[in-house]
Scaffold this motif. Structure first.
Motif, short mmCIF file in Angstrom:
data_model
loop_
_atom_site.label_atom_id
_atom_site.label_comp_id
_atom_site.label_asym_id
_atom_site.label_seq_id
_atom_site.Cartn_x
_atom_site.Cartn_y
_atom_site.Cartn_z
N CYS A 57 0.84 -1.20 0.00
CA CYS A 57 0.00 0.00 0.00
C CYS A 57 0.87 1.25 0.00
O CYS A 57 1.88 1.33 0.70
N GLY A 58 0.47 2.20 -0.84
CA GLY A 58 1.24 3.43 -0.99
C GLY A 58 0.39 4.52 -1.61
O GLY A 58 -0.83 4.39 -1.71
N SER A 59 1.05 5.57 -2.05
CA SER A 59 0.35 6.68 -2.69
C SER A 59 0.81 6.80 -4.13
O SER A 59 1.77 6.15 -4.56
N CYS A 60 0.14 7.65 -4.89
CA CYS A 60 0.49 7.83 -6.30
C CYS A 60 0.13 9.23 -6.76
O CYS A 60 -0.67 9.92 -6.13
N GLY A 61 0.72 9.61 -7.87
CA GLY A 61 0.29 10.81 -8.56
C GLY A 61 -0.86 10.45 -9.48
O GLY A 61 -0.95 9.30 -9.92
N VAL A 62 -1.74 11.38 -9.76
CA VAL A 62 -2.86 11.07 -10.65
C VAL A 62 -2.73 11.82 -11.97
O VAL A 62 -2.25 12.95 -12.02
N LEU A 63 -3.14 11.13 -13.03
CA LEU A 63 -3.09 11.69 -14.38
C LEU A 63 -4.49 11.99 -14.88
O LEU A 63 -4.70 12.22 -16.07
N ASP A 64 -5.45 11.95 -13.98
CA ASP A 64 -6.85 12.16 -14.30
C ASP A 64 -7.47 12.95 -13.16
O ASP A 64 -6.84 13.18 -12.14
N ASP A 65 -8.73 13.33 -13.33
CA ASP A 65 -9.40 14.11 -12.30
C ASP A 65 -9.91 13.19 -11.19
O ASP A 65 -11.10 12.90 -11.08
N ILE A 66 -8.98 12.73 -10.37
CA ILE A 66 -9.30 11.85 -9.25
C ILE A 66 -9.08 12.63 -7.96
O ILE A 66 -7.99 13.13 -7.72
N PRO A 67 -10.10 12.76 -7.13
CA PRO A 67 -9.96 13.54 -5.89
C PRO A 67 -8.85 13.01 -4.98
O PRO A 67 -8.57 11.81 -4.97
N ALA A 68 -8.24 13.89 -4.22
CA ALA A 68 -7.19 13.51 -3.28
C ALA A 68 -7.74 12.53 -2.25
O ALA A 68 -8.83 12.72 -1.72
N GLY A 69 -6.98 11.46 -1.99
CA GLY A 69 -7.36 10.49 -0.99
C GLY A 69 -8.19 9.33 -1.50
O GLY A 69 -8.46 8.38 -0.75
N ASP A 70 -8.63 9.37 -2.76
CA ASP A 70 -9.40 8.27 -3.31
C ASP A 70 -8.52 7.02 -3.47
O ASP A 70 -7.31 7.12 -3.65
N ILE A 71 -9.15 5.86 -3.43
CA ILE A 71 -8.42 4.58 -3.48
C ILE A 71 -8.40 4.04 -4.91
O ILE A 71 -9.40 4.05 -5.61
N ILE A 72 -7.22 3.57 -5.29
CA ILE A 72 -7.00 3.04 -6.64
C ILE A 72 -6.48 1.61 -6.56
O ILE A 72 -5.58 1.32 -5.75
N ILE A 73 -7.03 0.73 -7.39
CA ILE A 73 -6.51 -0.63 -7.54
C ILE A 73 -5.83 -0.71 -8.90
O ILE A 73 -6.50 -0.70 -9.94
N PRO A 74 -4.50 -0.79 -8.96
CA PRO A 74 -3.84 -1.00 -10.25
C PRO A 74 -4.10 -2.43 -10.75
O PRO A 74 -3.92 -3.40 -10.00
N THR A 75 -4.52 -2.55 -11.99
CA THR A 75 -4.76 -3.86 -12.58
C THR A 75 -3.60 -4.31 -13.46
O THR A 75 -3.42 -5.51 -13.70
N ARG A 76 -2.81 -3.36 -13.92
CA ARG A 76 -1.61 -3.65 -14.70
C ARG A 76 -0.69 -2.45 -14.59
O ARG A 76 -1.12 -1.35 -14.26
N ALA A 77 0.59 -2.66 -14.85
CA ALA A 77 1.57 -1.57 -14.70
C ALA A 77 2.42 -1.45 -15.95
O ALA A 77 2.95 -2.44 -16.45
N LEU A 78 2.53 -0.23 -16.46
CA LEU A 78 3.39 0.05 -17.59
C LEU A 78 4.84 0.07 -17.12
O LEU A 78 5.18 0.77 -16.16
N ARG A 79 5.68 -0.68 -17.80
CA ARG A 79 7.05 -0.94 -17.32
C ARG A 79 8.04 0.13 -17.79
O ARG A 79 8.92 -0.10 -18.60
N ASP A 80 7.93 1.32 -17.21
CA ASP A 80 8.85 2.40 -17.52
C ASP A 80 9.82 2.59 -16.36
O ASP A 80 10.07 3.69 -15.90
N GLU A 81 10.34 1.46 -15.85
CA GLU A 81 11.34 1.49 -14.79
C GLU A 81 12.49 0.57 -15.23
O GLU A 81 12.70 0.42 -16.42
N GLY A 82 13.19 -0.04 -14.33
CA GLY A 82 14.33 -0.82 -14.75
C GLY A 82 14.35 -2.28 -14.34
O GLY A 82 14.56 -3.17 -15.15
N ALA A 83 14.09 -2.55 -13.05
CA ALA A 83 14.35 -3.88 -12.51
C ALA A 83 13.43 -4.96 -13.07
O ALA A 83 13.79 -6.14 -13.09
N SER A 84 12.22 -4.59 -13.51
CA SER A 84 11.31 -5.62 -14.02
C SER A 84 11.90 -6.36 -15.22
O SER A 84 11.59 -7.53 -15.45
N TYR A 85 12.79 -5.70 -15.96
CA TYR A 85 13.39 -6.31 -17.16
C TYR A 85 14.46 -7.34 -16.80
O TYR A 85 14.94 -8.05 -17.68
#
Length: 254
Positions: free
Chosen positions: A106-134
């Motif tokens: 559990c953590g926090s995130c930045g939003v790219l849509d009009d989602i009110p502060a404090g709302d809960i999000i369930i990620p269903t998939r993640a875009l791999r724009d990091e490093g270690a997953s590769y």
């Protein structure tokens, strides 16, 4: 076998056994583990439920204790999360090496849509724009989050009549490179939130044949014509505590 590529980050080894492998002969952790970015909430919960230290993850920054406690008759463990892809990959593998079978983060995130502060999000998939997953999975644009964990989140949230958003998340390793044009591009791909660890943890779990899921609360907002607004995400203590306990409820369903 090495799958070679012009770009080193996309090169992948199919060998399952590494030179250094996670695992411990002396520590056996509970099968359920909560990984949280909320240190203050974790400390309160450990005190409330008489948590004991069963293992310690050591980094150059400091040590991170793994606590074991009983919640509603179920043995679980919990640890404060490390930030960013490479760091959380090692901690995740460390936990699975202790015998953990399912991790909820559990953590926090930045939003790219009009989602009110404090709302809960369930990620269903993640875009791999990091490093270690590769280093754990062959190249792909997205990595899926465990549907078993997603179902547990929904069950826990519905039981408490808490609304939530399901969406793809953008896992990035470049906090200071979230430009307006990149945000627009990620939105076109269906990402509604951005964070730094989900893709990595999901990849480690898939590689190890384990369960992983993540709950997030909406923090700062990265869209709109106004000046950037952090919305005081780091001070939203009520959202952090609520998310921790919902995550704990979901974990106990796995």
């Amino acid at each position: 076998m090495i799958i070679k590529n012009e770009f080193p980050i996309l090169e992948y080894s199919t060998e399952k056994t590494a030179i250094i492998n996670p695992g411990s002969d002396s520590v056996k952790a509970p099968r359920l583990c909560l990984v949280t970015f909320f240190e203050e909430v974790l400390n309160d919960v450990v005190k409330k439920y008489n948590g004991t230290i069963i293992a310690t993850y050591r980094s150059e920054m400091r040590t991170f204790h793994v606590y074991q406690f009983t919640y509603k008759g179920i043995e679980v463990c919990a640890v404060q999360a490390l930030v960013s892809s490479g760091a959380i990959a090692m901690m995740t593998d460390f936990l699975y090496g202790l015998g953990v079978e399912a991790i909820v983060c559990c953590g926090s995130c930045g939003v790219l849509d009009d989602i009110p502060a404090g709302d809960i999000i369930i990620p269903t998939r993640a875009l791999r724009d990091e490093g270690a997953s590769y280093k754990y999975l062959p190249p792909s644009r997205f990595v899926e989050v465990s549907p078993i964990a997603i179902a547990a989140f929904k069950q826990a949230l519905d039981a408490h009549k808490i609304a939530y958003v399901e969406c793809a998340t953008w896992s990035t390793g470049g906090f200071f490179r979230e430009t307006k044009e990149m945000v627009a591009y990620r939105r076109e791909e269906g990402c509604k939130v951005v964070e730094m660890e989900c893709a990595t943890m999901a990849a480690v779990a898939e590689f190890r044949g384990k369960i992983f899921g993540q709950l997030l609360y909406s923090g700062d907002i990265l869209v709109g014509s106004e000046q950037y607004d952090d919305r005081g995400w780091y001070n939203n203590l009520s959202a952090r505590e609520k998310l921790f306990y919902v995550s704990l409820e979901a974990l106990c369903l796995l």
